[in-house]
Enzyme design. Structure first.
Site, PDB file in Angstrom:
ATOM      1  CB  CYS A 146     -40.542 -28.436  26.615  1.00 56.60           C
ATOM      2  SG  CYS A 146     -39.232 -27.806  27.679  1.00 56.60           S
ATOM      3  CB  CYS A 167     -37.035 -29.748  26.644  1.00 60.04           C
ATOM      4  SG  CYS A 167     -38.005 -29.308  28.067  1.00 60.04           S
ATOM      5  CG  ASP A 168     -37.804 -31.031  22.872  1.00 62.30           C
ATOM      6  OD1 ASP A 168     -36.949 -31.729  23.448  1.00 62.30           O
ATOM      7  OD2 ASP A 168     -39.028 -31.203  23.011  1.00 62.30           O
TER       8      ASP A 168
END
Ligand code: NAP
Length: 310
Positions: free
Chosen positions: A136, A139-140
């Site tokens: 992701c 997300c990261d």
């Protein structure tokens, strides 16, 4: 006794809940993740959902959830661990077991459990997940600000991730196993115009290197067989999705890819068992088709329940 139990609160499940609530059905919407929304939550920018060009995926997921909550659809935060079908005198019922204990009994099920990220299946991937290996980018990505990242894959997600990361990372290498991308043309054109993205064609990842964090990738040229190490701090894997259809095992057949065959109304070969969204066998898996699936399945459930009453 529920009229329908909807499993999964992604776009398909939430659309099904909205239509089922408006039809006055007695329903439960079950989601195992702490936040409802499904894969759309991980999409940085959604540019093909009509009426909301460029909306952030998380915001779109939240809008769906607000709509569900506005109709006061009953939501259960729990994981479904099994579904059993039982024939009764008038019609079959489904017993839906929950991880935290308890069971729901329903006339119908709408399986809208969506799909999960496929793994590359190479050495280092599992051990370094969360230590530089990610599924992701939105997300990261921020953990790798100013650093070097690789994205593996050639579909919409891989290209979107590479574009997103190019604004955060110093350099992004997109690694694709063929010589042409699967992603839509408009995304490809944007990708090719970004100066800090390099595309490595006909290349596969054989290993993800590192002990406590990712340090590099072992790459193999699929044409020449030559191997080399690419030094990177992060590897974003975007090699497709796998349908979460395990709950249907023993109830309905799946195709070779694990998808459940069903028409546009979501009706499977098993009366009362419906499928909507990414888990359904179909041509186009997008938010807009997931939403349409949910609406169609909830409508088909109404028709099914009407037939039972006759
Ligand atoms: P995808 O379209 O299935 O693409 C997967 C990519 O990974 C392909 O390029 C594939 O290569 C490659 N791949 C698969 N297995 C591999 C392996 N073992 N090693 C190396 N490469 C591998 O998957 P996706 O990009 O995750 O997209 C999933 C679905 O979501 C698609 O239907 C997509 O259109 C949709 N989506 C929609 C939106 C939107 O609506 N805005 C946004 C993102 C995604 P090949 O090309 O050689 O097969």
């Amino acid at each position: 006794m529920y009229d329908t139990v909807i499993i999964g609160a992604g776009p398909a499940g939430m659309a099904a809940a909205i239509y089922a609530m408006r039809a006055g059905l007695n329903l439960a919407l079950i989601e195992k993740n702490p936040v409802s929304g499904g894969q759309v939550l991980n999409t940085w920018e959604v540019d093909n959902y009509p009426g909301l060009p460029g909306i952030n995926g998380f915001d779109l997921g939240m809008k769906f959830k607000e709509h569900v909550d506005r109709l006061a659809a009953p939501c259960i935060d729990d994981e479904v661990t099994g579904i059993a079908r039982e024939e009764t005198a008038d019609a079959a019922v489904y017993r839906i077991r929950l991880a935290e204990g308890g069971e729901l009994v329903s006339r119908t099920v709408i399986l809208a459990a969506g799909a999960s990220h496929a793994r590359l299946g190479v050495p280092g991937e599992e051990a370094l997940t969360g230590k530089g290996v990610s599924y992701c980018a939105t997300c990261d990505g921020n953990f790798f600000r100013g650093r070097e990242a690789a994205v593996i894959g050639g579909g919409d997600v891989a290209v979107e991730d590479a574009i997103y990361l190019s604004r955060i990372c110093s350099r992004v290498t997109l690694i694709h196993r063929r010589d042409a991308l699967r992603a839509t043309k408009v995304l490809q054109e944007e990708l090719f115009g970004i100066s800090n993205i390099t595309v490595r064609w006909n290349t596969v990842v054989k290993e993800i290197q590192g002990t406590d964090r990712v340090t590099g990738l072992t790459l193999e040229d699929t044409v020449t067989g030559a191997r080399e190490t690419l030094a990177v701090d992060a590897a974003f894997v975007a090699v497709g999705i796998l349908p979460d259809t395990g709950l249907a095992a023993g109830l309905v057949e799946t195709d070779a890819g694990g998808y459940i065959p069903a028409g546009e109304d979501g009706a499977t070969a098993l009366p009362g068992f419906f499928v909507a969204g990414d888990a359904r066998k179909k041509r186009l898996r997008q938010i807009v088709t997931a939403v349409a699936d949910g609406a169609n399945a909830a409508t088909a459930v109404q028709d099914y329940l009407m037939r039972l009453k006759k």
